[in-house]
Design an enzyme around this catalytic site. Structure first.
Site, mmCIF file in Angstrom:
data_model
loop_
_atom_site.group_PDB
_atom_site.id
_atom_site.type_symbol
_atom_site.label_atom_id
_atom_site.label_comp_id
_atom_site.label_asym_id
_atom_site.label_seq_id
_atom_site.Cartn_x
_atom_site.Cartn_y
_atom_site.Cartn_z
ATOM 1 N N ASP A 22 0.817 -1.223 0.000
ATOM 2 C CA ASP A 22 0.000 0.000 0.000
ATOM 3 C C ASP A 22 0.851 1.275 0.000
ATOM 4 O OD1 ASP A 22 1.010 -0.302 2.483
ATOM 5 O OD2 ASP A 22 -0.856 0.096 3.562
ATOM 6 N N HIS A 224 24.464 0.015 -18.354
ATOM 7 C CA HIS A 224 23.393 0.459 -17.450
ATOM 8 C C HIS A 224 23.572 -0.103 -16.042
ATOM 9 C CE1 HIS A 224 20.661 1.204 -21.186
ATOM 10 N NE2 HIS A 224 21.473 2.204 -20.947
ATOM 11 N N ASP A 241 27.346 8.314 -14.199
ATOM 12 C CA ASP A 241 26.358 8.872 -15.130
ATOM 13 C C ASP A 241 25.164 9.265 -14.282
ATOM 14 O OD1 ASP A 241 24.482 9.453 -17.052
ATOM 15 O OD2 ASP A 241 24.865 7.678 -18.277
ATOM 16 N N ASP A 252 21.719 15.275 -17.786
ATOM 17 C CA ASP A 252 22.313 13.947 -18.024
ATOM 18 C C ASP A 252 23.813 14.119 -18.254
ATOM 19 O OD1 ASP A 252 22.800 11.351 -18.771
ATOM 20 O OD2 ASP A 252 21.581 11.391 -20.587
ATOM 21 N N HIS A 331 27.128 2.073 -28.373
ATOM 22 C CA HIS A 331 25.878 2.832 -28.237
ATOM 23 C C HIS A 331 25.924 4.092 -29.099
ATOM 24 C CE1 HIS A 331 27.840 5.725 -25.494
ATOM 25 N NE2 HIS A 331 28.315 4.698 -24.814
ATOM 26 N N HIS A 335 21.249 11.661 -27.552
ATOM 27 C CA HIS A 335 19.784 11.570 -27.668
ATOM 28 C C HIS A 335 19.207 12.938 -27.340
ATOM 29 C CE1 HIS A 335 19.906 11.378 -23.247
ATOM 30 N NE2 HIS A 335 20.895 10.515 -23.399
ATOM 31 N N HIS A 342 15.552 10.461 -22.156
ATOM 32 C CA HIS A 342 15.615 10.132 -23.588
ATOM 33 C C HIS A 342 14.374 10.783 -24.186
ATOM 34 C CE1 HIS A 342 18.139 6.417 -22.351
ATOM 35 N NE2 HIS A 342 18.854 7.508 -22.402
ATOM 36 N N GLU A 365 27.739 11.921 -25.963
ATOM 37 C CA GLU A 365 28.271 11.009 -24.944
ATOM 38 C C GLU A 365 29.013 9.799 -25.512
ATOM 39 O OE1 GLU A 365 25.126 8.653 -22.997
ATOM 40 O OE2 GLU A 365 23.687 10.024 -23.918
ATOM 41 N N TYR A 369 34.616 1.013 -24.068
ATOM 42 C CA TYR A 369 34.446 -0.003 -23.019
ATOM 43 C C TYR A 369 35.223 -1.244 -23.436
ATOM 44 C CZ TYR A 369 30.628 3.296 -22.716
ATOM 45 O OH TYR A 369 29.901 4.470 -22.681
ATOM 46 N N ARG A 386 33.157 6.997 -20.367
ATOM 47 C CA ARG A 386 32.156 7.763 -21.140
ATOM 48 C C ARG A 386 32.250 9.215 -20.664
ATOM 49 N NH1 ARG A 386 28.248 4.736 -20.505
ATOM 50 N NH2 ARG A 386 27.033 5.600 -18.796
ATOM 51 N N GLU A 388 29.957 12.709 -21.064
ATOM 52 C CA GLU A 388 28.639 13.136 -21.567
ATOM 53 C C GLU A 388 28.318 14.553 -21.121
ATOM 54 O OE1 GLU A 388 25.319 10.834 -20.014
ATOM 55 O OE2 GLU A 388 24.060 11.511 -21.682
HETATM 56 N N1 GLY Z 1 21.826 8.399 -18.527
HETATM 57 C C1 GLY Z 1 21.230 7.801 -19.631
HETATM 58 C C2 GLY Z 1 21.928 8.106 -20.853
HETATM 59 O O1 GLY Z 1 23.007 8.662 -20.830
HETATM 60 O O2 GLY Z 1 21.426 7.899 -21.921
HETATM 61 MN MN MN Z 2 22.495 10.313 -22.075
HETATM 62 MN MN MN Z 3 23.790 9.612 -19.141
#
Ligand code: GLY
Ligand code: MN
Ligand code: MN
Length: 422
Positions: A22, A224, A241, A252, A331, A335, A342, A365, A369, A386, A388
């Protein structure tokens, strides 16, 4: 309403989400609903009746002193109409009764195929009209998806939205700086996450825009990774991240820095490569340039680096053509960013990559890896990097709204030196 000409737009706010038994997750409105209304209460539905007799109608929860004592204030239809600029407002329990009359003989636009209950509500209303008007068919003759219309609007941010996004970016940037000054060998990833969330909350952010990735050592190669439960080890890297959500807009940011004071030489090699790719990708963003250009630039820069470091064989053209870079960079380079991390908006128009317009916001970004593999020199194993940033497409070129986050090796090592002296 202008965009549809005539017809009725029906938008439902997001349902509440149970966390366990609940208890509920903190409420997060539907982004489209909030974009058009600024109203953030569950059990609310808006109707925008376009055409000659245009009007806007809100259905929402009634005032209820007893429930408000437990769960917080409900605005109530009358006040909600005043605050949020609706022509009419009614209690939500009148929605099903009033809907057939409002939509009869009108084209319907709604956010199709998201929640069963939204789809069913529309079809039930159509059924109710059929059942009532046996002789003349007064039911809507077309039901259209509203997504693309709203998505295109959301894709271009106005100055009010951009100012919120700049503030969100600044808070996230400060959270990353806080982490850079806090990290020491022996701490746990979740302790670093706590520092970041503290900075978000302390500055009025309602939530992180997504679950923060705090990934040390080999975890940095899991794109992720959100377990955030490993111990930080000297000599390894920490990839963070993390971005806050402020007034419904996301930020982000990713930074990757040493858990000790310095990057090791192989870590430095990969870092400089990713940084070069990121800067080159950002530099090509301006109105009129194709959306895919930053990605193409990033993969070419990375591919050249992979050759130089002995990670890939062949020419840049052949690596790009055969997609060999995917072994280390799997990747996209960014985005759209906005109310959703996103964010919405098409990336292609008629199968062609669309062109940037001023007011669009996107991330850049690139990363690299390197998982353990016998053909790869061991000193590169488990390096995941990474970098970004968040970029506004503006008349004066790319505006990096996250630029206060240390990014060069010197800037980051200076922070890490201070951290070890504190
Ligand atoms: N933090 C999600 C991405 O960088 O797309
Ligand atoms: Mn991102
Ligand atoms: Mn990110």
């Amino acid at each position: 309403m202008d965009a549809i000409g005539s017809g009725v737009i029906i938008l439902f706010n997001a349902p509440e989400q149970t966390r366990s038994r609940d208890t509920q997750h903190r409420y997060r409105h539907d982004s489209n609903f909030y974009y058009l209304s600024g109203f953030s209460e569950p059990d609310s539905i808006m109707l925008l009746v376009a055409g000659a007799k245009s009007k806007t109608i809100l259905f929402c929860r009634e005032k209820n002193p007893e429930l408000e004592l437990w769960d917080g204030i409900r605005t109530g239809p009358k006040k909600a109409a005043e605050i949020h600029g609706f022509d009419e407002a009614y209690p939500i329990n009148q929605f099903h009764k009033k809907l057939p009359n409002i939509i009869k003989n009108k084209k319907i636009f709604f956010d199709m195929g998201i929640h069963n209950v939204w789809d069913e509500t529309i079809m039930n209303a159509v059924r109710a009209i059929h059942a009532k008007s046996k002789r003349e068919n007064e039911a809507p003759d077309s039901i259209c998806d509203i997504k693309d219309i709203i998505y295109e609007m959301r894709l271009i941010k106005d100055s009010h939205e951009l100012n919120i996004m700049r503030r969100a970016a600044e808070i996230s940037s400060n959270a990353h700086k806080r982490a850079m000054l806090y990290v020491r060998p022996g701490l746990y990833e979740y302790q670093v996450e706590a520092e970041i969330l503290h900075e978000f909350n302390k500055n009025g952010c309602q939530a992180p825009a997504y679950t923060s990735v705090v990934a040390s050592g080999k975890n940095s190669c899991i794109l992720h990774y959100i377990e955030n439960n490993d111990q930080l080890k000297n000599g390894e890297l920490l990839l963070i991240d993390a971005g806050c959500e402020l007034e419904s807009y996301a930020s982000d940011i990713t930074r990757t820095f040493p858990i000790g004071k310095h990057y090791s030489p192989p870590q430095k090699d990969i870092y400089e490569l990713v940084l070069g790719a990121q800067i080159a990708a950002i530099d090509c963003i301006s109105e009129g340039v194709s959306y895919e250009q930053p990605h193409l630039t990033a993969i070419r820069t990375l591919s050249q680096g992979f050759i130089d470091l002995g990670l890939c064989k062949g020419s840049v053209d052949s690596i790009v053509e055969n997609k060999d870079y995917l072994d280390f960079y799997m990747h996209g380079t960014g985005h759209w960013l906005g109310m959703d991390v996103h964010d919405v908006g098409a990336y292609k128009i008629k199968n062609n990559s669309r062109k940037f317009k001023n007011g669009m916001v996107l991330t850049v970004e690139p990363g690299c890896y390197i998982r353990p593999k016998k053909e790869i020199p061991e000193h590169f194993w488990n390096i995941g990097i990474r970098i970004e940033d968040d970029i506004v497409v503006s008349p004066s070129g790319p505006e990096v709204i996250t630029s206060n986050t240390p990014k060069t090796i010197n800037e980051i090592e200076d922070m890490r030196k201070i951290a070890h002296e504190i």
